[in-house]
Design an enzyme around this catalytic site. Structure first.
Site, mmCIF file in Angstrom:
data_model
loop_
_atom_site.group_PDB
_atom_site.id
_atom_site.type_symbol
_atom_site.label_atom_id
_atom_site.label_comp_id
_atom_site.label_asym_id
_atom_site.label_seq_id
_atom_site.Cartn_x
_atom_site.Cartn_y
_atom_site.Cartn_z
ATOM 1 N N SER A 59 -6.548 -4.745 -3.035
ATOM 2 C CA SER A 59 -6.903 -5.529 -2.183
ATOM 3 C C SER A 59 -8.466 -4.753 -1.822
ATOM 4 O O SER A 59 -9.066 -4.151 -2.494
ATOM 5 C CB SER A 59 -6.300 -5.903 -0.891
ATOM 6 N N ASP A 179 -3.313 -11.536 -4.259
ATOM 7 C CA ASP A 179 -3.796 -10.456 -4.043
ATOM 8 C C ASP A 179 -2.971 -9.864 -4.232
ATOM 9 O O ASP A 179 -1.295 -9.772 -3.599
ATOM 10 C CB ASP A 179 -3.453 -10.542 -2.508
#
Length: 300
Positions: A59, A179
């Protein structure tokens, strides 16, 4: 860190850089704007000129990690202080317009090509193997995606930072991705499997941090078509704890050097205040500078 310590750390780093070494990896946790802590750490590591062979980020950790791989010191700091108040960077207004909180065209195309240019030539010249971690909706497994050309492979970076609930899944290499923090927040074990036996691990939470169950509470509703992902997302806290134990073990064995805040970073996951960006960044720089001499001796 005093000038004497700084000079000593730089001297040790120079010596270690001239010696042949095993593959040294760098693992970077995410954490939204708190990951500016990691950006501060990474900029200090750039100054130390360690012989890092691979970087893997999750991320926001991947976003900051790729600027480390291209050798662009303070690029993350410039981007986040300049654009944190821009609705295209993240906002509900953008969510209503695009279906995701982040304007991907602005953040991942216009920004790195025009506004804060990414040095693709330096990235490819670096010799660093770079990986962005994402989560496969259909399999529930983490995907460790190698990026060899940042612009061509940009969707791997977008997927890694596409937050659940407020982002559309990214379709890349025939996979539906979100993510990476949903499945593997600190991918140390994965990097070890890839052959990186010694790793610097940069985390954005103190050791006692626990992943909150509420992070995955809405997953059965939002992702009911993807039961394997829901199961993996719900188990992410347990996996995080297992990784923390692995880090402790590897530190004791001398195979991991960990840099992390001693206390929670006093910045929200999202912020529009450049002072918050600077605060998290400077905390990372401070901790990295304090660790610099020990890190260089460990890496030598």
């Amino acid at each position: 860190m005093s000038a004497t310590v700084a000079d000593s750390a730089s001297s040790v780093a120079a010596e270690s850089a001239s010696q042949p070494s095993a593959r040294l990896g760098l693992v970077v946790e995410g954490g939204g704007y708190r990951a500016l802590y990691a950006a501060g750490v990474l900029d200090v590591l750039l100054d130390l000129k360690l012989s890092v062979s691979g970087v893997i980020g999750v991320s926001a950790g991947a976003i900051h990690g790729i600027s480390y791989a291209s050798g662009q010191k303070e690029r993350s700091l410039r981007i986040y202080t300049r654009f944190c108040g821009d609705p295209r960077f993240f906002s509900f207004k953008t969510f209503l317009r695009t279906g995701t909180m982040v304007d991907n065209d602005f953040c991942y195309r216009k920004l790195p090509r025009e506004l804060e240019p990414f040095d693709e030539e330096a990235f490819e010249r670096s010799g660093i193997d770079f990986y962005a971690v994402s989560s496969n909706l259909e399999t529930g497994e983490a995907e460790y995606l190698r990026m060899t050309n940042a612009f061509r492979d940009m969707d791997a970076l977008i997927a890694s930072a596409s937050l659940p609930y407020v982002s559309k899944p990214v379709e890349y290499q025939g996979k539906k991705l979100l993510d990476g923090g949903c499945t593997d927040r600190v991918p140390l074990a994965a990097f070890e499997r890839m052959g990186f036996a010694r790793n610097i691990v940069v985390m954005t939470h103190p050791r006692e941090h626990r992943v909150k169950d509420r992070d995955a509470a809405l997953a059965p509703l939002f992702y009911r078509r993807y039961p394997k992902f829901v199961e993996a997302f719900r188990a992410s806290g347990e996996r995080y704890e297992a990784t923390q134990r692995l880090i402790d073990e590897r530190k004791a064995e001398g195979r991991v050097f960990a840099i992390r805040p001693a206390e929670p970073i006093p910045v929200g996951r999202l912020t529009r205040d450049p002072k918050d960006v600077r605060k998290a960044y400077e905390l990372g720089r401070r901790d990295a500078l304090q660790s610099a001499e020990a890190l260089c001796r460990w890496a030598a």
